[in-house]
Design a protein around this motif. Sequence first.
Motif, PDB file in Angstrom:
ATOM      1  N   GLN A  68       0.934  -1.269  -0.013  1.00  0.00           N
ATOM      2  CA  GLN A  68       0.027  -0.073  -0.017  1.00  0.00           C
ATOM      3  C   GLN A  68       0.758   1.240   0.149  1.00  0.00           C
ATOM      4  OE1 GLN A  68      -2.919  -0.163   3.164  1.00  0.00           O
ATOM      5  NE2 GLN A  68      -4.131  -1.598   2.016  1.00  0.00           N
ATOM      6  N   ASN A  69       2.104   1.273   0.469  1.00  0.00           N
ATOM      7  CA  ASN A  69       2.902   2.324   0.468  1.00  0.00           C
ATOM      8  C   ASN A  69       3.569   2.675  -0.964  1.00  0.00           C
ATOM      9  OD1 ASN A  69       4.899   0.179   0.333  1.00  0.00           O
ATOM     10  ND2 ASN A  69       5.875   0.694   2.398  1.00  0.00           N
ATOM     11  N   GLY A  70       3.348   1.761  -1.709  1.00  0.00           N
ATOM     12  CA  GLY A  70       3.917   1.876  -3.126  1.00  0.00           C
ATOM     13  C   GLY A  70       5.033   1.013  -3.474  1.00  0.00           C
ATOM     14  N   GLU A  71       5.513   0.406  -2.506  1.00  0.00           N
ATOM     15  CA  GLU A  71       6.967  -0.361  -2.492  1.00  0.00           C
ATOM     16  C   GLU A  71       6.506  -1.792  -3.504  1.00  0.00           C
ATOM     17  OE1 GLU A  71      10.442  -2.243   0.275  1.00  0.00           O
ATOM     18  OE2 GLU A  71       8.850  -1.192   1.188  1.00  0.00           O
ATOM     19  N   ASN A  72       7.395  -2.025  -4.359  1.00  0.00           N
ATOM     20  CA  ASN A  72       7.164  -3.237  -5.079  1.00  0.00           C
ATOM     21  C   ASN A  72       8.042  -4.421  -4.267  1.00  0.00           C
ATOM     22  OD1 ASN A  72       5.711  -2.611  -7.293  1.00  0.00           O
ATOM     23  ND2 ASN A  72       7.493  -1.457  -8.120  1.00  0.00           N
ATOM     24  N   HIS A  77       3.724 -15.203 -20.765  1.00  0.00           N
ATOM     25  CA  HIS A  77       5.205 -14.983 -21.049  1.00  0.00           C
ATOM     26  C   HIS A  77       5.167 -13.708 -22.066  1.00  0.00           C
ATOM     27  CE1 HIS A  77       6.863 -17.888 -18.668  1.00  0.00           C
ATOM     28  NE2 HIS A  77       6.071 -18.679 -18.897  1.00  0.00           N
ATOM     29  N   LEU A  78       4.979 -12.479 -21.786  1.00  0.00           N
ATOM     30  CA  LEU A  78       4.894 -11.345 -22.463  1.00  0.00           C
ATOM     31  C   LEU A  78       6.021 -10.825 -23.354  1.00  0.00           C
ATOM     32  CD1 LEU A  78       2.763  -9.087 -20.029  1.00  0.00           C
ATOM     33  CD2 LEU A  78       1.831 -10.403 -22.171  1.00  0.00           C
ATOM     34  N   LEU A  79       5.716 -10.250 -24.304  1.00  0.00           N
ATOM     35  CA  LEU A  79       6.826  -9.295 -25.111  1.00  0.00           C
ATOM     36  C   LEU A  79       7.360  -8.492 -24.190  1.00  0.00           C
ATOM     37  CD1 LEU A  79       5.319  -8.548 -28.619  1.00  0.00           C
ATOM     38  CD2 LEU A  79       6.831 -10.276 -28.084  1.00  0.00           C
ATOM     39  N   ARG A  80       8.671  -8.033 -24.470  1.00  0.00           N
ATOM     40  CA  ARG A  80       9.246  -7.265 -23.446  1.00  0.00           C
ATOM     41  C   ARG A  80      10.188  -6.161 -24.331  1.00  0.00           C
ATOM     42  NH1 ARG A  80      10.852  -9.102 -17.914  1.00  0.00           N
ATOM     43  NH2 ARG A  80       9.597 -10.485 -17.549  1.00  0.00           N
ATOM     44  N   THR A  81      10.445  -5.061 -23.655  1.00  0.00           N
ATOM     45  CA  THR A  81      11.399  -4.190 -24.374  1.00  0.00           C
ATOM     46  C   THR A  81      12.133  -3.723 -22.982  1.00  0.00           C
ATOM     47  OG1 THR A  81      11.428  -1.826 -25.186  1.00  0.00           O
ATOM     48  CG2 THR A  81       9.768  -2.248 -23.546  1.00  0.00           C
ATOM     49  N   ALA A 129       5.860  -2.015 -17.982  1.00  0.00           N
ATOM     50  CA  ALA A 129       6.134  -2.091 -16.519  1.00  0.00           C
ATOM     51  C   ALA A 129       7.120  -1.442 -15.890  1.00  0.00           C
ATOM     52  CB  ALA A 129       6.117  -3.857 -16.344  1.00  0.00           C
ATOM     53  N   GLY A 130       6.972  -1.039 -14.780  1.00  0.00           N
ATOM     54  CA  GLY A 130       7.999  -0.253 -13.984  1.00  0.00           C
ATOM     55  C   GLY A 130       9.010  -1.425 -13.414  1.00  0.00           C
ATOM     56  N   ALA A 131       9.917  -1.019 -13.074  1.00  0.00           N
ATOM     57  CA  ALA A 131      11.093  -1.925 -12.322  1.00  0.00           C
ATOM     58  C   ALA A 131      10.363  -2.606 -11.135  1.00  0.00           C
ATOM     59  CB  ALA A 131      12.352  -1.124 -11.920  1.00  0.00           C
ATOM     60  N   VAL A 155       0.379   2.775 -14.346  1.00  0.00           N
ATOM     61  CA  VAL A 155       1.095   4.159 -14.350  1.00  0.00           C
ATOM     62  C   VAL A 155       1.292   4.329 -12.800  1.00  0.00           C
ATOM     63  CG1 VAL A 155       1.064   6.573 -14.374  1.00  0.00           C
ATOM     64  CG2 VAL A 155       0.324   5.358 -16.433  1.00  0.00           C
ATOM     65  N   ASN A 156       0.299   3.902 -11.843  1.00  0.00           N
ATOM     66  CA  ASN A 156       0.561   4.199 -10.316  1.00  0.00           C
ATOM     67  C   ASN A 156       1.378   3.219  -9.918  1.00  0.00           C
ATOM     68  OD1 ASN A 156      -1.274   2.055 -10.807  1.00  0.00           O
ATOM     69  ND2 ASN A 156      -2.707   2.886  -8.931  1.00  0.00           N
ATOM     70  N   ASN A 157       1.734   2.018 -10.640  1.00  0.00           N
ATOM     71  CA  ASN A 157       2.637   1.329 -10.219  1.00  0.00           C
ATOM     72  C   ASN A 157       4.254   1.450 -11.017  1.00  0.00           C
ATOM     73  OD1 ASN A 157       0.830  -0.029  -8.930  1.00  0.00           O
ATOM     74  ND2 ASN A 157       0.824  -1.710  -9.829  1.00  0.00           N
ATOM     75  N   GLY A 158       4.482   2.543 -11.376  1.00  0.00           N
ATOM     76  CA  GLY A 158       5.318   2.962 -12.267  1.00  0.00           C
ATOM     77  C   GLY A 158       5.545   2.688 -13.635  1.00  0.00           C
ATOM     78  N   GLY A 159       4.408   2.394 -14.172  1.00  0.00           N
ATOM     79  CA  GLY A 159       4.462   1.914 -15.649  1.00  0.00           C
ATOM     80  C   GLY A 159       4.565   3.057 -16.608  1.00  0.00           C
ATOM     81  N   VAL A 160       4.996   2.863 -17.543  1.00  0.00           N
ATOM     82  CA  VAL A 160       5.249   4.014 -18.509  1.00  0.00           C
ATOM     83  C   VAL A 160       4.404   3.823 -19.899  1.00  0.00           C
ATOM     84  CG1 VAL A 160       6.860   5.257 -20.129  1.00  0.00           C
ATOM     85  CG2 VAL A 160       7.536   4.349 -17.956  1.00  0.00           C
TER      86      VAL A 160
END
Length: 453
Positions: free
Chosen positions: A266-270, A301-305, A334-336, A343-348
Amino acid sequence: MRKHYQVEILDDISAKVYIPNDLRAKSKLTKVAFGTHSLETTIEHHERNILIISKDIAIQLKYPDISVPMHLFIDNDTLLIGPLVGIFTSGFTPFPIRPIGERSLFFAKLLSVKKSVGALPFVFGEQHINWERGTINGLFYHLDGWKTFEVPFPNVIYDRLPNRKSERQTELKLVKERLQTDYMIPWYNPGFFNKIDVYERLQQNDDIAEYLPETHTFSSFSEIERMLSDYGHVFIKPINGSLGLGIHQILYDKVEDTYFCRYREQNGENKLIKYNSLESLMHHIFAGKNLNRMLVQQGIHLLRTNKRPIDFRIHTNKDDNGNWITSAIAAKVAGAGSVTTHVNNGGVIKTIAEVFPSTEERKEIEEKLTLAALKLSKRLEENMEGIIGEIGFDFGIDRKGNVWLFEANSKPGRSIFKNPQLKDFDFLTRKLSLAFSVYLTERAISSPEDIFK
């Protein structure tokens, strides 16, 4: 393309309406209507390509003094000026500059497309309805500010309730039922989709089964073990979740016979935590949670960049001819260490071109996603209750190039439009969400049995 006409209010009390010469009716027009209000009047043709109504008629119809070109519909002896579109929501504030709180800007942008659509939209809630007079004190966004006008009940209603909690409120349910049943007003985009309900209904259609990852409501640890053995990882999600909240990824390492859980606190930490058994993982991570409200979904197993997973957001809308079209497409990286691409999980948010520089590869990806989105839109429309006018899809593409549906949203979020390169998509989705009201208004006049079946 349907034609809409500029409306001019004549400063006299002649009780007359003047319509362009190119507008012909099969019988003599003797009535004029706006929303659910109508009255008898004199209607004459004239040479100018605009609609002119005298001031006394405008006052009786409660036609607001807002300069917007409108569509003209003919129903037997009646000329209908419209559509008047009510956007139903909740969460109003007493502040004139931000009357719908943080969502005021979204609604201002939505209403600002009125001239390009040829419709007159306003926002209202349960407290703005005058049942005795058959009117609504609607909030209009006009000349860069909010203004209230009393108008008749609208031709159609666009449901923009913000969440499931508001949707469950008894008084709001009664408003919807009364306006639909007693006043026969088409109501589009009602309700939030339930993930497992969508999956089960779509599963019945063979032509789209290829897009559906294996999905179940939680039943037992042994089923999760079996799915982990089949797919290597699974996702556990709240059935009625949104914004990526509460999603957990469970991974199984066959070599070390260990389990991992990736999630966001909940504090945003992965977090990524290792466990020796599935039981210990479940008891630790889901302690005190009702697993019956969760679903288990096949991991892809998704495509990745740049070693980060990508998924895709596709918006589809029905246009003013009632046809499904894709109105927006974007990639989400996806974010790291994040379990989702939100986006709220660090996604771009990126354009498809940014992720796939190759024209050929980009075209292939867009074609696959568009085909899937349009097929699924038609199937959802057939299988779900109510009138659906827009859908937001979250898709994944695996390393073999197969498209997978992760989620379908009846009230899609708009976070992808924070990317300035998606500005045109932002405008198009807003425009189409109101343009569909033109089609619905026409159908309610010509074929009401199709709308209210």
